[in-house]
Design a protein around this motif. Sequence first.
Motif, PDB file in Angstrom:
ATOM      1  N   MET A   1       0.688  -1.323  -0.371  1.00 24.91           N
ATOM      2  CA  MET A   1      -0.019  -0.013   0.091  1.00 24.91           C
ATOM      3  C   MET A   1       0.889   1.212  -0.136  1.00 24.91           C
ATOM      4  O   MET A   1       0.614   2.326  -0.726  1.00 24.91           O
ATOM      5  CB  MET A   1      -0.873   0.044   1.391  1.00 24.91           C
ATOM      6  N   LEU A   2       1.988   1.214   0.754  1.00 25.78           N
ATOM      7  CA  LEU A   2       2.824   2.533   0.759  1.00 25.78           C
ATOM      8  C   LEU A   2       3.785   2.748  -0.418  1.00 25.78           C
ATOM      9  O   LEU A   2       3.650   3.708  -0.926  1.00 25.78           O
ATOM     10  CB  LEU A   2       3.888   2.219   2.091  1.00 25.78           C
ATOM     11  N   PHE A   3       4.319   1.496  -0.935  1.00 22.03           N
ATOM     12  CA  PHE A   3       5.196   1.973  -2.009  1.00 22.03           C
ATOM     13  C   PHE A   3       4.675   1.343  -3.513  1.00 22.03           C
ATOM     14  O   PHE A   3       5.293   1.851  -4.554  1.00 22.03           O
ATOM     15  CB  PHE A   3       6.521   1.074  -1.862  1.00 22.03           C
ATOM     16  N   ASN A   4       3.536   0.612  -3.566  1.00 22.36           N
ATOM     17  CA  ASN A   4       3.137   0.212  -4.621  1.00 22.36           C
ATOM     18  C   ASN A   4       1.803   0.610  -5.359  1.00 22.36           C
ATOM     19  O   ASN A   4       1.208   0.261  -6.024  1.00 22.36           O
ATOM     20  CB  ASN A   4       2.971  -1.516  -4.879  1.00 22.36           C
ATOM     21  N   ASP A   5       1.445   1.486  -4.239  1.00 25.27           N
ATOM     22  CA  ASP A   5      -0.070   2.334  -4.490  1.00 25.27           C
ATOM     23  C   ASP A   5      -1.101   1.076  -4.761  1.00 25.27           C
ATOM     24  O   ASP A   5      -1.834   1.357  -5.418  1.00 25.27           O
ATOM     25  CB  ASP A   5      -0.065   3.312  -5.521  1.00 25.27           C
ATOM     26  N   ARG A   6      -0.983   0.095  -3.886  1.00 27.39           N
ATOM     27  CA  ARG A   6      -2.107  -0.907  -3.801  1.00 27.39           C
ATOM     28  C   ARG A   6      -3.125  -0.704  -2.843  1.00 27.39           C
ATOM     29  O   ARG A   6      -2.728  -0.563  -1.651  1.00 27.39           O
ATOM     30  CB  ARG A   6      -1.562  -2.203  -3.746  1.00 27.39           C
ATOM     31  N   ALA A   7      -4.586  -0.470  -3.351  1.00 31.73           N
ATOM     32  CA  ALA A   7      -5.431   0.028  -2.229  1.00 31.73           C
ATOM     33  C   ALA A   7      -6.069  -1.382  -1.591  1.00 31.73           C
ATOM     34  O   ALA A   7      -6.089  -2.438  -2.336  1.00 31.73           O
ATOM     35  CB  ALA A   7      -6.613   0.687  -2.893  1.00 31.73           C
ATOM     36  N   MET A   8      -6.443  -1.218  -0.367  1.00 31.17           N
ATOM     37  CA  MET A   8      -6.985  -2.417   0.294  1.00 31.17           C
ATOM     38  C   MET A   8      -8.606  -2.041   0.442  1.00 31.17           C
ATOM     39  O   MET A   8      -9.046  -1.153   0.992  1.00 31.17           O
ATOM     40  CB  MET A   8      -6.465  -2.445   1.657  1.00 31.17           C
ATOM     41  N   THR A   9      -9.576  -2.839  -0.178  1.00 30.91           N
ATOM     42  CA  THR A   9     -10.758  -2.518  -0.228  1.00 30.91           C
ATOM     43  C   THR A   9     -11.339  -2.897   1.165  1.00 30.91           C
ATOM     44  O   THR A   9     -10.782  -3.685   1.876  1.00 30.91           O
ATOM     45  CB  THR A   9     -11.445  -3.365  -1.321  1.00 30.91           C
ATOM     46  N   PRO A  10     -12.798  -2.345   1.418  1.00 32.04           N
ATOM     47  CA  PRO A  10     -13.246  -2.957   2.689  1.00 32.04           C
ATOM     48  C   PRO A  10     -13.332  -4.333   2.813  1.00 32.04           C
ATOM     49  O   PRO A  10     -13.197  -4.951   3.904  1.00 32.04           O
ATOM     50  CB  PRO A  10     -14.581  -2.072   2.891  1.00 32.04           C
ATOM     51  N   HIS A  11     -13.614  -4.930   1.799  1.00 33.07           N
ATOM     52  CA  HIS A  11     -13.812  -6.404   1.515  1.00 33.07           C
ATOM     53  C   HIS A  11     -12.686  -7.136   1.835  1.00 33.07           C
ATOM     54  O   HIS A  11     -12.452  -8.294   2.909  1.00 33.07           O
ATOM     55  CB  HIS A  11     -14.105  -6.736   0.202  1.00 33.07           C
ATOM     56  N   SER A  12     -11.502  -6.769   1.510  1.00 25.36           N
ATOM     57  CA  SER A  12     -10.106  -7.218   1.564  1.00 25.36           C
ATOM     58  C   SER A  12      -9.709  -7.152   3.138  1.00 25.36           C
ATOM     59  O   SER A  12      -9.063  -8.026   3.743  1.00 25.36           O
ATOM     60  CB  SER A  12      -8.956  -6.672   0.781  1.00 25.36           C
ATOM     61  N   PHE A  13     -10.083  -5.902   3.672  1.00 21.47           N
ATOM     62  CA  PHE A  13      -9.763  -5.491   4.908  1.00 21.47           C
ATOM     63  C   PHE A  13     -10.385  -6.466   6.056  1.00 21.47           C
ATOM     64  O   PHE A  13      -9.862  -7.049   7.061  1.00 21.47           O
ATOM     65  CB  PHE A  13     -10.103  -4.167   5.526  1.00 21.47           C
ATOM     66  N   MET A  14     -11.730  -6.810   5.801  1.00 21.36           N
ATOM     67  CA  MET A  14     -12.545  -7.847   6.479  1.00 21.36           C
ATOM     68  C   MET A  14     -11.962  -9.019   6.339  1.00 21.36           C
ATOM     69  O   MET A  14     -11.832  -9.754   7.452  1.00 21.36           O
ATOM     70  CB  MET A  14     -14.027  -7.830   6.135  1.00 21.36           C
ATOM     71  N   ALA A  15     -11.531  -9.425   5.267  1.00 19.49           N
ATOM     72  CA  ALA A  15     -10.904 -11.043   5.058  1.00 19.49           C
ATOM     73  C   ALA A  15      -9.521 -10.906   5.770  1.00 19.49           C
ATOM     74  O   ALA A  15      -9.471 -11.976   6.357  1.00 19.49           O
ATOM     75  CB  ALA A  15     -10.825 -11.050   3.505  1.00 19.49           C
ATOM     76  N   MET A  16      -8.783  -9.895   5.941  1.00 16.17           N
ATOM     77  CA  MET A  16      -7.499 -10.075   6.446  1.00 16.17           C
ATOM     78  C   MET A  16      -7.867 -10.170   7.990  1.00 16.17           C
ATOM     79  O   MET A  16      -7.018 -11.098   8.625  1.00 16.17           O
ATOM     80  CB  MET A  16      -6.912  -8.687   6.246  1.00 16.17           C
ATOM     81  N   CYS A  17      -8.516  -9.409   8.674  1.00 14.71           N
ATOM     82  CA  CYS A  17      -9.028  -9.318   9.908  1.00 14.71           C
ATOM     83  C   CYS A  17      -9.442 -10.906  10.279  1.00 14.71           C
ATOM     84  O   CYS A  17      -9.084 -11.378  11.431  1.00 14.71           O
ATOM     85  CB  CYS A  17     -10.012  -8.506  10.473  1.00 14.71           C
ATOM     86  N   THR A  18     -10.190 -11.676   9.530  1.00  9.50           N
ATOM     87  CA  THR A  18     -10.665 -13.102   9.603  1.00  9.50           C
ATOM     88  C   THR A  18      -9.599 -13.910   9.791  1.00  9.50           C
ATOM     89  O   THR A  18      -9.529 -14.773  10.496  1.00  9.50           O
ATOM     90  CB  THR A  18     -11.774 -13.209   8.628  1.00  9.50           C
ATOM     91  N   ILE A  19      -8.764 -13.667   8.636  1.00  9.84           N
ATOM     92  CA  ILE A  19      -7.418 -14.662   8.428  1.00  9.84           C
ATOM     93  C   ILE A  19      -6.482 -14.561   9.836  1.00  9.84           C
ATOM     94  O   ILE A  19      -6.281 -15.362  10.359  1.00  9.84           O
ATOM     95  CB  ILE A  19      -6.666 -14.400   7.241  1.00  9.84           C
ATOM     96  N   PHE A  20      -6.433 -13.283  10.394  1.00  8.61           N
ATOM     97  CA  PHE A  20      -5.515 -12.968  11.348  1.00  8.61           C
ATOM     98  C   PHE A  20      -6.250 -13.611  12.671  1.00  8.61           C
ATOM     99  O   PHE A  20      -5.645 -14.281  13.410  1.00  8.61           O
ATOM    100  CB  PHE A  20      -5.282 -11.441  11.504  1.00  8.61           C
ATOM    101  N   ALA A  21      -7.660 -13.286  12.771  1.00  6.95           N
ATOM    102  CA  ALA A  21      -8.125 -13.950  14.010  1.00  6.95           C
ATOM    103  C   ALA A  21      -8.238 -15.640  13.990  1.00  6.95           C
ATOM    104  O   ALA A  21      -8.095 -16.144  15.175  1.00  6.95           O
ATOM    105  CB  ALA A  21      -9.640 -13.550  14.057  1.00  6.95           C
ATOM    106  N   GLY A  22      -8.238 -16.078  13.081  1.00  3.84           N
ATOM    107  CA  GLY A  22      -8.075 -17.560  12.750  1.00  3.84           C
ATOM    108  C   GLY A  22      -6.658 -18.004  13.113  1.00  3.84           C
ATOM    109  O   GLY A  22      -6.528 -18.946  13.909  1.00  3.84           O
ATOM    110  N   ALA A  23      -5.696 -17.323  12.788  1.00  2.00           N
ATOM    111  CA  ALA A  23      -4.189 -17.577  13.048  1.00  2.00           C
ATOM    112  C   ALA A  23      -4.055 -17.316  14.536  1.00  2.00           C
ATOM    113  O   ALA A  23      -3.466 -18.349  15.172  1.00  2.00           O
ATOM    114  CB  ALA A  23      -3.337 -16.708  12.234  1.00  2.00           C
ATOM    115  N   ALA A  24      -4.672 -16.231  15.097  1.00  2.00           N
ATOM    116  CA  ALA A  24      -4.474 -16.044  16.613  1.00  2.00           C
ATOM    117  C   ALA A  24      -5.395 -17.237  17.445  1.00  2.00           C
ATOM    118  O   ALA A  24      -4.612 -17.694  18.517  1.00  2.00           O
ATOM    119  CB  ALA A  24      -4.850 -14.603  16.950  1.00  2.00           C
TER     120      ALA A  24
END
Length: 296
Positions: free
Chosen positions: A249-272
């Motif tokens: 996001m910082l160096f390649n100007d790739r945006a994170m959509t709300p959908h992707s953010f929700m998926a990331m939180c779900t994956i991280f919660a599963g890992a924890a």
Amino acid sequence: MTLRALLAASFTITVWASLALLTDRVSHLPPVLASGIALMVGGTVGAWQRQAWQAPRATYVLGVAGLLGYHALLFAAFGLAPAVEANLLQYLWPLLIVILSPVFMSGYRLRLPHIAGAVLGFSGAALIIGADGISPNAHYVSGYLCAIAAAVIWAIYSLGCRRLPPFPTSAIAACCLIAGALAVIWHTAQHGVQSLALERSDWGLLVLLGLGPMGVAFLTWDIALKHGDPRSIGALAYLTPLLSTLLLMLFNDRAMTPHSFMAMCTIFAGAALGNMDVIRGLWHRRGRVHTLPSSN
């Protein structure tokens, strides 16, 4: 987990944070060629050592197959799907290490937190694949599948290394060199020698990939796996997708959509949740250190 394993895993995770950033920048290149060149560069880190070529044959078979399969699929995923989503999917491998540990090693059992964590993690993956409701986004599905396949291969490779007879860490560099050479030969046979003519900037990025996340980091990852608990390492490895996504996001100007953010939180919660035993153990160990009486 020993201090040596902790330091090796932490170093590897930091260096691997740049993998998605650099891979995204060469995603326009043929994936087999790009991964092959980077792996050959990575092999130069340790393949010059004599012991690198004295490992059992099974080491080279697993190493070459795992390294080449994972990276060819990873490069393909970044070329076929949005970078942030592909990156999150391929980072299912730490969770897969936890889930598959009982298959590869005795004494490791799955309990309810592990299973619940897996359900959450794969639910996050389903959120990415089914970007439009519950039906997969057909335009990116091939890239998503490549990313998931890469995650599976890396988890199997990482755990499979624990089942091999003892081998020197430098043998991983030899595997990189062999895998890279096979990939370049394969690409050249299909597309001709003229296809090897790349821009100077592409060569620079591939050298950075080879020396860092596809070179030295492989050696430190092998050290971490040999001397640490794979479940603990899997827990630590979930810092990598967070760091790598931030770099995208910082160096390649790739945006994170709300959908992707929700998926990331779900994956991280599963890992924890899947690594709750490890997290609890680290917390208790920290508590014991803080309550030690001071000496006079």
